[in-house]
Design a protein around this motif. Structure first.
Motif, mmCIF file in Angstrom:
data_model
loop_
_atom_site.group_PDB
_atom_site.id
_atom_site.type_symbol
_atom_site.label_atom_id
_atom_site.label_comp_id
_atom_site.label_asym_id
_atom_site.label_seq_id
_atom_site.Cartn_x
_atom_site.Cartn_y
_atom_site.Cartn_z
ATOM 1 N N ARG A 121 0.827 -1.211 0.000
ATOM 2 C CA ARG A 121 0.000 0.000 0.000
ATOM 3 C C ARG A 121 0.860 1.260 0.000
ATOM 4 N NH1 ARG A 121 -5.164 -1.232 4.011
ATOM 5 N NH2 ARG A 121 -6.046 -2.942 2.760
ATOM 6 N N GLU A 122 1.939 1.246 0.769
ATOM 7 C CA GLU A 122 2.830 2.397 0.750
ATOM 8 C C GLU A 122 3.462 2.582 -0.628
ATOM 9 O OE1 GLU A 122 5.635 1.796 3.838
ATOM 10 O OE2 GLU A 122 4.235 2.282 5.472
ATOM 11 N N LYS A 123 3.816 1.477 -1.273
ATOM 12 C CA LYS A 123 4.399 1.574 -2.609
ATOM 13 C C LYS A 123 3.379 2.116 -3.603
ATOM 14 C CE LYS A 123 6.973 -1.823 -3.728
ATOM 15 N NZ LYS A 123 7.411 -3.181 -4.126
ATOM 16 N N GLU A 124 2.131 1.619 -3.502
ATOM 17 C CA GLU A 124 1.089 2.123 -4.392
ATOM 18 C C GLU A 124 0.817 3.603 -4.140
ATOM 19 O OE1 GLU A 124 -2.235 -0.316 -3.755
ATOM 20 O OE2 GLU A 124 -1.342 -2.112 -4.655
ATOM 21 N N ARG A 125 0.804 3.997 -2.859
ATOM 22 C CA ARG A 125 0.570 5.401 -2.545
ATOM 23 C C ARG A 125 1.693 6.276 -3.099
ATOM 24 N NH1 ARG A 125 0.480 4.805 2.407
ATOM 25 N NH2 ARG A 125 -1.724 4.249 2.602
ATOM 26 N N ALA A 128 1.279 6.545 -6.814
ATOM 27 C CA ALA A 128 0.187 7.461 -7.158
ATOM 28 C C ALA A 128 0.608 8.918 -6.980
ATOM 29 C CB ALA A 128 -1.036 7.152 -6.298
ATOM 30 N N GLU A 129 1.328 9.205 -5.887
ATOM 31 C CA GLU A 129 1.809 10.573 -5.676
ATOM 32 C C GLU A 129 2.788 10.984 -6.771
ATOM 33 O OE1 GLU A 129 0.910 12.805 -3.577
ATOM 34 O OE2 GLU A 129 -0.511 11.585 -2.443
ATOM 35 N N ARG A 130 3.678 10.072 -7.147
ATOM 36 C CA ARG A 130 4.647 10.390 -8.189
ATOM 37 C C ARG A 130 3.946 10.600 -9.528
ATOM 38 N NH1 ARG A 130 9.138 6.008 -8.737
ATOM 39 N NH2 ARG A 130 9.313 6.615 -6.535
ATOM 40 N N ARG A 131 2.941 9.755 -9.808
ATOM 41 C CA ARG A 131 2.202 9.904 -11.058
ATOM 42 C C ARG A 131 1.447 11.236 -11.087
ATOM 43 N NH1 ARG A 131 -0.949 5.959 -10.434
ATOM 44 N NH2 ARG A 131 0.586 4.379 -11.009
ATOM 45 N N ARG A 132 0.861 11.598 -9.935
ATOM 46 C CA ARG A 132 0.121 12.850 -9.871
ATOM 47 C C ARG A 132 1.051 14.054 -10.038
ATOM 48 N NH1 ARG A 132 -1.669 12.089 -5.311
ATOM 49 N NH2 ARG A 132 -3.507 10.878 -5.911
ATOM 50 N N SER A 133 2.215 13.984 -9.389
ATOM 51 C CA SER A 133 3.158 15.097 -9.516
ATOM 52 C C SER A 133 3.702 15.215 -10.942
ATOM 53 C CB SER A 133 4.311 14.921 -8.523
ATOM 54 O OG SER A 133 5.017 13.724 -8.799
ATOM 55 N N LEU A 250 -4.612 8.986 -18.930
ATOM 56 C CA LEU A 250 -4.297 8.774 -17.520
ATOM 57 C C LEU A 250 -5.501 8.260 -16.748
ATOM 58 C CD1 LEU A 250 -2.048 11.884 -16.741
ATOM 59 C CD2 LEU A 250 -1.333 9.514 -17.021
ATOM 60 N N ARG A 251 -6.693 8.792 -17.084
ATOM 61 C CA ARG A 251 -7.888 8.292 -16.407
ATOM 62 C C ARG A 251 -8.130 6.823 -16.740
ATOM 63 N NH1 ARG A 251 -10.062 13.494 -17.711
ATOM 64 N NH2 ARG A 251 -10.965 12.611 -19.622
ATOM 65 N N GLY A 252 -7.904 6.420 -17.975
ATOM 66 C CA GLY A 252 -8.046 5.018 -18.338
ATOM 67 C C GLY A 252 -7.035 4.136 -17.634
ATOM 68 N N ALA A 253 -5.794 4.634 -17.517
ATOM 69 C CA ALA A 253 -4.773 3.851 -16.805
ATOM 70 C C ALA A 253 -5.124 3.702 -15.331
ATOM 71 C CB ALA A 253 -3.403 4.515 -16.960
ATOM 72 N N THR A 255 -8.067 3.583 -14.146
ATOM 73 C CA THR A 255 -9.161 2.620 -14.049
ATOM 74 C C THR A 255 -8.644 1.194 -14.018
ATOM 75 O OG1 THR A 255 -10.638 4.126 -15.211
ATOM 76 C CG2 THR A 255 -11.275 1.798 -15.163
ATOM 77 N N TYR A 256 -7.629 0.896 -14.827
ATOM 78 C CA TYR A 256 -7.115 -0.465 -14.899
ATOM 79 C C TYR A 256 -6.060 -0.774 -13.850
ATOM 80 C CZ TYR A 256 -9.487 -2.025 -19.095
ATOM 81 O OH TYR A 256 -10.431 -2.442 -19.991
ATOM 82 N N MET A 257 -5.522 0.230 -13.183
ATOM 83 C CA MET A 257 -4.492 -0.012 -12.167
ATOM 84 C C MET A 257 -5.032 0.105 -10.753
ATOM 85 S SD MET A 257 -1.873 -0.870 -13.827
ATOM 86 C CE MET A 257 -0.671 -0.881 -12.509
ATOM 87 N N SER A 258 -6.331 0.297 -10.576
ATOM 88 C CA SER A 258 -6.897 0.436 -9.233
ATOM 89 C C SER A 258 -6.998 -0.932 -8.572
ATOM 90 C CB SER A 258 -8.283 1.085 -9.303
ATOM 91 O OG SER A 258 -9.156 0.269 -10.057
ATOM 92 N N ARG A 259 -6.865 -0.964 -7.240
ATOM 93 C CA ARG A 259 -6.949 -2.188 -6.456
ATOM 94 C C ARG A 259 -8.068 -2.091 -5.409
ATOM 95 N NH1 ARG A 259 -2.397 -5.734 -6.017
ATOM 96 N NH2 ARG A 259 -0.780 -5.259 -7.519
ATOM 97 N N ILE A 260 -9.129 -1.400 -5.739
ATOM 98 C CA ILE A 260 -10.196 -1.198 -4.776
ATOM 99 C C ILE A 260 -11.055 -2.455 -4.730
ATOM 100 C CG2 ILE A 260 -12.186 0.204 -4.182
ATOM 101 C CD1 ILE A 260 -10.868 2.526 -5.638
ATOM 102 N N ASP A 261 -11.191 -3.076 -3.542
ATOM 103 C CA ASP A 261 -12.023 -4.260 -3.330
ATOM 104 C C ASP A 261 -13.221 -3.870 -2.486
ATOM 105 O OD1 ASP A 261 -10.121 -5.640 -4.697
ATOM 106 O OD2 ASP A 261 -9.143 -6.459 -2.914
ATOM 107 N N THR A 262 -14.410 -4.145 -2.987
ATOM 108 C CA THR A 262 -15.616 -3.864 -2.214
ATOM 109 C C THR A 262 -15.947 -4.983 -1.240
ATOM 110 O OG1 THR A 262 -16.950 -4.792 -3.994
ATOM 111 C CG2 THR A 262 -16.565 -2.412 -4.029
ATOM 112 N N TRP A 263 -15.355 -6.156 -1.423
ATOM 113 C CA TRP A 263 -15.521 -7.287 -0.501
ATOM 114 C C TRP A 263 -14.149 -7.673 0.050
ATOM 115 C CZ3 TRP A 263 -19.464 -11.534 0.011
ATOM 116 C CH2 TRP A 263 -20.754 -11.050 -0.196
ATOM 117 N N SER A 264 -14.116 -8.038 1.325
ATOM 118 C CA SER A 264 -12.880 -8.477 1.960
ATOM 119 C C SER A 264 -12.771 -9.998 1.889
ATOM 120 C CB SER A 264 -12.834 -8.018 3.414
ATOM 121 O OG SER A 264 -13.878 -8.600 4.165
#
Length: 556
Positions: A121-125, A128-133, A250-253, A255-264
């Protein structure tokens, strides 16, 4: 005689007087004096008697040999019982130590998993920060470049921009007046006279220098605008389109790189437990209500199909044994049948989809799992599954009906192989979906004659509830979870028992040995692609199986 103790002397005197005759001369004379004073000399008998009198166990000296033997037996029994208790406590202590060790190892494993997840999660964060910057930097850089190009293209003179507007307006009015689209390029020495100015016909004539400079600037600006294809009120420059395309990409990328799980994972595990519980309740209820014949001939077709589903060894056992008194094996076979059917359904890419099309989609997804990152392949699977159900809105109802019919057909074959006769009236059973006990069987007069039809009439609603739970689990594992893939696990029928990968349902009653007869409960594992075609698999729930050793337990 003076050497004897006082007690011995008294005893001897009494005995002498008792055995002496009355008229004996000895009796008429004085008795023989015996010294009653203790002897000053020591003897072995005296020492033993003194030791017995001074011993703390003098109470045992007055006991008879039988009483002493009984006390010895009681003492031995107490010692044996204490030894058994000590052995049992030692075994329990060893078991507690082993459990403590396993718990510590499990805690260390969970801590390692949590640490790994935290690092991911820290690596993903950070990514994401680097991509945003980086995105903000590129946007600012391109905006500055566009502003600079626009400034250089339009020039620094406000008069030039106004001249271009005047030129365009004058050309428009000239075309409206003469009906022809002609554009005259003014020469450097050309001067505007009051008669040739369509904007102000009564204005004064301009000076040659002023007019020549203005006309040159206007013609250059107009030429630039016409060459670039940008007129007054035209579309934005091409660089702004590139920025919008970059944002869309970037928005498409994202969408495909998200790791959001609605179920645990815990919710998925609970859903599998619920399906196992529903299967157990159906198998127990159906077996209890069915009446079995002691022996009869099984149908060859039902026997053959049951052998291909749950294994030939289990089918032969069902056909050979008498289940009229104890139908436990039939219940275990029903559980194994439902587990096999549910596992085959969830192994497909989309339940209810045509077999050939489903196989193609499964191959595409397997190839993407090996070559693409985990979020990419999972998002493709989720979108494909959602759009399949969007194109075919009745696919879910069709899948529930087909799965329910398949389960009922398989269960009817098992009852026929096990010599089931009919489903008679039974005591009211508690429905799993309601708290008060209700009767789930209609009167005998309303039941059909055929065994499969009776099974359908009694348990169709319960089977459809199991099918809906399976379809809901399939939708969750394929559409709601992006970080990993959940798969159901069952061992192969007639395969060997493997410790650590499965659980013996009767392990408490016998040793776990022999081949696997049936799988009574589903297992669960999660598989995550780590890149380069490698996968990380972790077992969350071990499947529960029945081995050949259960036959010995049932025959006891």
């Amino acid at each position: 005689m003076s050497l004897l103790p006082t007690q011995i002397a008294n005893f001897l005197n009494t005995a002498y007087e008792y055995f002496s005759p009355p008229n004996s001369p000895v009796h008429r004379t004085q008795p023989i004096p015996i010294s009653r004073e203790p002897s000053k000399l020591s003897s072995p008998l005296n020492e033993r008697l003194d030791a017995a009198c001074q011993s703390p166990t003098t109470s045992l000296a007055n006991l008879s040999p039988n009483s002493m033997r009984r006390e010895l037996d009681i003492t031995k029994h107490d010692l044996a019982r204490a030894h058994v208790d000590t052995t049992r406590l030692e075994e329990r202590c060893k078991m507690l130590e082993r459990t403590l060790k396993e718990t510590r190892e499990l805690l260390r494993t969970r801590e390692a998993e949590l640490e790994k997840l935290r690092r991911e999660r820290e690596k993903e964060r950070a990514l994401a920060e680097r991509r945003r910057s980086d995105t903000q930097y590129h946007l600012q850089h391109r905006s500055s470049a566009n502003n600079l190009a626009t400034y250089q293209r339009n020039g620094n003179s406000l008069d030039t921009r106004m001249g271009a507007a005047d030129i365009a307006r004058r050309m428009h009015l000239h075309d409206d007046g003469h009906g022809a689209s002609r554009m005259r390029t003014p020469s450097p020495s050309h001067t505007f006279s009051p008669s040739t100015s369509p904007l102000n016909g009564n204005s004064r004539a301009r000076s040659p220098s002023r007019s020549s400079t203005t006309s040159t600037s206007m013609s250059s600006s107009a030429g630039t605008s016409m060459s670039n294809g940008i007129g007054i009120g035209g579309p934005p420059p091409p660089n702004s389109n590139n920025i919008e395309e970059e944002r869309a990409r970037l928005r498409g990328a994202e969408t495909y790189m998200s790791r959001i799980d609605t179920w645990s994972g815990a919710q998925v595990l609970q859903a599998v437990h619920d399906i196992n519980s529903e299967i157990l309740q159906f198998a127990a209820s159906a077996t209890e209500m069915c009446t079995f014949l002691p022996s009869s001939a099984s149908k060859p077709q039902a026997f053959q199909e049951t052998s291909t589903r749950i294994g030939p060894h289990m089918a032969r056992i069902l056909a050979a044994r008498d289940h009229s008194t104890d139908p436990l094996l039939v219940q275990l076979a029903l559980q194994g049948c439902l587990v096999q059917c549910v596992s085959r359904a969830l192994a497909s890419f989309c339940i209810g989809f045509p077999t050939k099309s489903d196989a193609v989609l499964a191959q595409i997804y397997a190839h993407m799992q090996r070559t693409e990152p985990q979020p990419t392949s999972a998002k493709w699977r989720a979108l494909a599954h959602q759009h399949i159900h969007g194109i075919y809105p009745t696919l879910k109802d069709y899948s529930i009906s087909e799965l329910s019919d398949t389960i009922l057909r398989w269960c009817a074959d098992i009852f026929e192989v096990a010599h089931g006769h009919s489903f008679g009236p039974s005591s009211p059973l508690k429905s799993p979906s309601s708290s008060p006990p209700i009767s789930i069987s209609p009167p005998t007069s309303t039941l059909p004659q055929s065994l499969p039809l009776q099974l359908r009439a009694l348990y169709l609603d319960q089977i459809r509830r199991i099918s809906r739970a399976v379809l809901r689990l399939a939708a969750v594992t394929r559409e709601e979870i992006m970080s990993t893939s959940f798969e159901l696990t069952i061992p192969d029928p007639a395969g060997p028992f493997q410790h650590g990968e499965m659980i013996d349902a009767f392990g408490e009653y016998s040793e776990s040995e022999g081949r696997v007869l049936a799988t009574t409960e589903l297992g669960l594992r999660c598989v995550t692609a780590t890149g380069g075609g490698d996968f990380e698999s972790r077992t969350l729930l071990q499947p529960k199986v029945v081995l050949e050793s259960v036959l010995g337990v049932l025959d006891r």
